[in-house]
Design a protein around this motif. Sequence first.
Motif, PDB file in Angstrom:
ATOM      1  N   LYS A  92       1.151 -13.561   1.378  1.00  0.00           N
ATOM      2  CA  LYS A  92       1.582 -13.461  -0.020  1.00  0.00           C
ATOM      3  C   LYS A  92       2.630 -14.535  -0.339  1.00  0.00           C
ATOM      4  O   LYS A  92       2.971 -15.333   0.520  1.00  0.00           O
ATOM      5  N   THR A  95       0.842  -1.192   0.000  1.00  0.00           N
ATOM      6  CA  THR A  95       0.000   0.000   0.000  1.00  0.00           C
ATOM      7  C   THR A  95       0.881   1.246   0.000  1.00  0.00           C
ATOM      8  O   THR A  95       0.657   2.185  -0.777  1.00  0.00           O
ATOM      9  N   ASP A 142       0.076  -3.058  -9.771  1.00  0.00           N
ATOM     10  CA  ASP A 142      -0.119  -3.673  -8.456  1.00  0.00           C
ATOM     11  C   ASP A 142       0.222  -5.144  -8.628  1.00  0.00           C
ATOM     12  O   ASP A 142      -0.580  -5.932  -9.142  1.00  0.00           O
TER      13      ASP A 142
HETATM   14  C1  PLP Z   1      -2.219  -7.579  -0.360  1.00  0.00           C
HETATM   15  C2  PLP Z   1      -2.612  -6.648  -1.439  1.00  0.00           C
HETATM   16  C3  PLP Z   1      -2.291  -5.279  -1.405  1.00  0.00           C
HETATM   17  C4  PLP Z   1      -1.724  -4.616  -0.210  1.00  0.00           C
HETATM   18  O1  PLP Z   1      -0.536  -5.181   0.240  1.00  0.00           O
HETATM   19  P1  PLP Z   1       0.033  -4.707   1.653  1.00  0.00           P
HETATM   20  O2  PLP Z   1       1.464  -5.140   1.588  1.00  0.00           O
HETATM   21  O3  PLP Z   1      -0.754  -5.432   2.693  1.00  0.00           O
HETATM   22  O4  PLP Z   1      -0.129  -3.242   1.752  1.00  0.00           O
HETATM   23  C5  PLP Z   1      -2.566  -4.506  -2.507  1.00  0.00           C
HETATM   24  N1  PLP Z   1      -3.191  -5.014  -3.584  1.00  0.00           N
HETATM   25  C6  PLP Z   1      -3.544  -6.308  -3.641  1.00  0.00           C
HETATM   26  C7  PLP Z   1      -4.216  -6.808  -4.879  1.00  0.00           C
HETATM   27  C8  PLP Z   1      -3.301  -7.151  -2.565  1.00  0.00           C
HETATM   28  O5  PLP Z   1      -3.686  -8.434  -2.612  1.00  0.00           O
END
Ligand code: PLP
Length: 386
Positions: A188, A62, A158
């Motif tokens: 993740k 984020t 993203d």
């Molecule tokens: C997990 C995720 C985020 C955010 O990741 P963080 O590291 O928790 O901020 C953004 N976009 C998608 C599609 C995600 O799955």
Amino acid sequence: MTAQPFLSFALPELGDDEIAEVVDTLKSGWITTGPKAKRFEQAFAEFLGDPQIECIAVNSATAGLHLALEAIGLGPGDEVITTTHTFTATAEVVRYLGADVKLVDVDPATLNIAIDAIEAAITPRTKAILPVHYAGLAVDMLAVLDIARRHGLRVIEDAAHALPTTLEKELIGTLGSDATVFSFYANKTMTTGEGGMLVTRNPELAKRARVMRLHGMSRDAFDRFTAKVPSWYYEIVAPGFKYNLTDIAAALGLHQLKRLPAFQTRREQIAMRYHEAFADLPILLPPDAPEGDVHSWHLYVIRLADEAGITRDAFIEGMFAAGIGCSVHYVPLHLHPYWRDRYGLTPEQFPQSQKFFERTVSLPLYTAMNDADVERVIAAVRGLLA
Ligand SMILES: *Cc1c(COP(=O)(O)O)cnc(C)c1O
């Protein structure tokens, strides 16, 4: 027969190397951003295999998305086009900067942003396209970059799901967008607990993001304590953020990154086992990467077919009753009160995403699952559908 323990939807896999590296960090006296964060950035650049790419470690994806959009000068009056079928973080960062989000529908074949819909959503206010490589399957970036080039738009990817994912044998992160952001959140494909990586080939963008990552200081903490200029001296050039990654987190990242190829192999193995085991069931299986390309298999998302004879909610309840955690990725943004009300959105504007949402279930798929866990998921799914 004793009941089996609950099988979580997702769990990290952290080993002795990660633990030893964290202990080493704790004993070193340098627990915030320092030598290990720097090493992690260098290791990530080596992983991507392109010396032109700068890697900027941050405390979440984020944060990385926010920094990337700030660095391209996004602001009030601008619009960013993204998919409705994503996590809210993808879109909220646009609002942090006072710009607006133009949500579009997905392509039912890939569940990624519909390429035609991007072009249709462009207005004179459009500044950027923000594709999401959903579940770990690459967006057709050649098409996205072509649209961007023709309309003079920026592209920020993203890639929270897309490590390691390839498109035409090139890793996501090396494809020629303005910036790509990876997530190391706990669920993740590799994790630092919380963390992310902003990668870019644009030196100006990198410079701005580095400064804004730490309070708008003209250099970060590591440089400050090792460079020849007086260690106490810094300049504030903008009202920046507090988005740096700690060395404690980077310690995890250094070892998770080394294990990433093996992690991907295991994820793919589980995905292929699911494919095979579910082939005769009334479900639509998740799309594979094109021949020769890598799918990260961050998520394994099935769609219940019309003839499945069970609702999505009843299916998930049945899985829970069998002691197995499932999830839904995602409740699309157009259904959330904030996004719906701000932009007056209705499900009819996003028929593909809406239909997908109503039938979708994400099954457990992670490297800490053993073969017996995988077979247990298969048995439970077959029990509900066969
Ligand atoms: C997990 C995720 C985020 C955010 O990741 P963080 O590291 O928790 O901020 C953004 N976009 C998608 C599609 C995600 O799955």
